[in-house]
Design an enzyme around this catalytic site. Structure first.
Site, mmCIF file in Angstrom:
data_model
loop_
_atom_site.group_PDB
_atom_site.id
_atom_site.type_symbol
_atom_site.label_atom_id
_atom_site.label_comp_id
_atom_site.label_asym_id
_atom_site.label_seq_id
_atom_site.Cartn_x
_atom_site.Cartn_y
_atom_site.Cartn_z
ATOM 1 N N CYS A 206 6.033 -10.818 -2.449
ATOM 2 C CA CYS A 206 4.754 -10.768 -3.171
ATOM 3 C C CYS A 206 3.774 -9.833 -2.484
ATOM 4 C CB CYS A 206 4.160 -12.174 -3.273
ATOM 5 S SG CYS A 206 5.089 -13.264 -4.373
ATOM 6 N N CYS A 363 5.895 3.167 4.907
ATOM 7 C CA CYS A 363 5.615 2.287 3.778
ATOM 8 C C CYS A 363 4.522 1.318 4.214
ATOM 9 C CB CYS A 363 6.880 1.556 3.331
ATOM 10 S SG CYS A 363 7.600 0.472 4.589
#
Length: 405
Positions: A206, A363
């Site tokens: 999430c 990232c």
């Protein structure tokens, strides 16, 4: 299927409790006996986050007598979009403590037990022992498998939920369940549904992919609904069923989940007979990514120095952000170009990389960039590196003026 109540009734309800729970008491299926069972129940909720927040509040409101909270994290501002048990004034506070304070305001008759520690093989059995039911609100596969296995070894029913973006799932795993007539329910465990975890990096968390805040309430309330049914012995719990919710299309589906006779845990010839190394079983990153990152990982401090050298003209490289466009809009490392991980997986990204410059990849945390690093090195970019810790480390250590997420 009809199951006997999991918990015996408490001796009595006080006058104040009768007033508080009157809307339960007038439901014939619940009544005084059902409410006494809830009062006598001990439920452990793992995580006081997206799913744990509504689960804890509704379990407390329902009158579950003892609530355990297993949570080691602190409240962050990004939690407040969905973790409704916490408020602005709780930022920086222990989530377990914040949740306990909210529960005390919601229902002072509930005893709250805090387990402010990360669950692992050394403590999970001890933490679980003494609880009647486990409600799992975790968001990583390693913990889910550990919770499932520990609950199985202790014979404790386990209410599971999962959320991602607009989609949610829920079920009750209780392999030892018996029906009203005493026969085995032939119920599955989590491993019957998911024998193996997905490949590392295949399913974003999430924190990487996002989640619609209100979806937590939908799935968390389903978990509490199933917990109440199991504790009191009413209705038909989601044992052997998988509930799937699509919030965008407003669609609910219910699938049957059968016990797998070849299950590694609860099957006829189990191979998992004790707790295992769940991090190794699930793998944070693939072996290829781990091999690629070995010796080819730089820190954000090193990256900052490299960027200064690039500005001065003494060094040249391309800094590639492999996150998604919506993440790139929130924050970024200055001087980076966006090429999402998906473009590396389908091969189109390689056409965008220069052949005469070093490739530096990053990232959010370093997981996705390690996976793409393996692809780039496999394509012949032998001097490519990735940034350990990613944007999180950059914001925390180099540029705290940027928002985190």
């Amino acid at each position: 299927m009809s199951f006997p109540a999991l918990v015996e009734p408490a001796p009595e309800l006080t006058i104040d409790e009768v007033r508080r729970y009157s809307r339960h008491l007038i439901i014939p299926d619940v009544g005084m006996t059902g409410q006494k069972r809830l009062k006598n129940a001990k439920v452990l909720v793992i995580g006081a986050g997206g799913l744990g927040s509504p689960a804890l509040l509704y379990l407390a409101a329902a009158g579950v007598g003892t609530l355990g909270i297993a949570e080691f994290d602190e409240v962050d501002e990004s939690n407040l979009q969905r973790q409704i048990i916490h408020t602005q004034s709780d930022i920086g506070k222990s989530k377990a403590v914040s949740a306990k304070e909210s529960i005390a305001e919601a229902n002072p008759y509930v005893e709250v037990v805090l387990h402010e520690e990360r669950l692992d093989n050394d403590n999970v059995m001890q933490v679980f022992e003494g609880y009647d039911l486990i409600v799992d609100g975790t968001d990583n596969f390693a913990t889910r498998y550990m919770v499932n296995d520990a609950a199985y070894f202790l014979g404790i029913p386990y209410v599971w939920g999962s959320i991602y973006r607009f989609d949610g799932q829920a079920s009750v795993f209780w392999p030892q369940a018996r029906l009203e007539d005493g026969t085995s329910a032939e119920a599955p465990c989590y491993r019957c549904l998911y024998p193996e975890p997905p490949p590392p990096g295949m399913v974003p968390s999430c924190a990487e992919g996002g989640v619609l805040g209100v979806l937590c309430a939908a799935i968390g309330s389903i978990q509490v609904n199933e917990a109440i049914k199991v504790l009191t012995g009413i209705g038909d719990p989601a044992v052997g069923k998988l509930v799937i919710y699509d919030a965008l299309e407003l669609e609910w589906r219910k699938l049957k989940v059968r016990k797998d006779p070849n299950c590694a845990l609860c099957g006829e010839n189990p191979t998992v007979t004790g707790l295992i190394d769940y991090d190794a079983f699930c793998g944070a990153i693939s072996e290829e990514a781990a091999d690629a990152a070995a010796g080819s990982t730089i820190s954000v401090t090193q990256l900052e120095h490299m960027l200064k050298e690039r500005e001065e003209g003494s060094r040249d490289f391309v800094l590639v952000d492999v996150r998604e466009p919506n993440e790139y809009e929130i924050n970024r490392i200055p001087g980076s170009v966006l090429i999402p991980k998906g473009d590396f997986l389908n091969g189109s990204a390689l056409e965008q990389l220069p052949s005469d410059k070093q490739v530096v990849m990053h990232c959010k945390s370093g997981v996705r960039s390690a996976e793409t690093l393996a692809i780039v090195k496999g394509a012949g970019y032998s001097d490519a590196v990735h940034v350990g810790g990613g944007v999180i480390a950059w914001v925390n250590q180099i540029d705290p003026s940027q928002p985190s997420y």
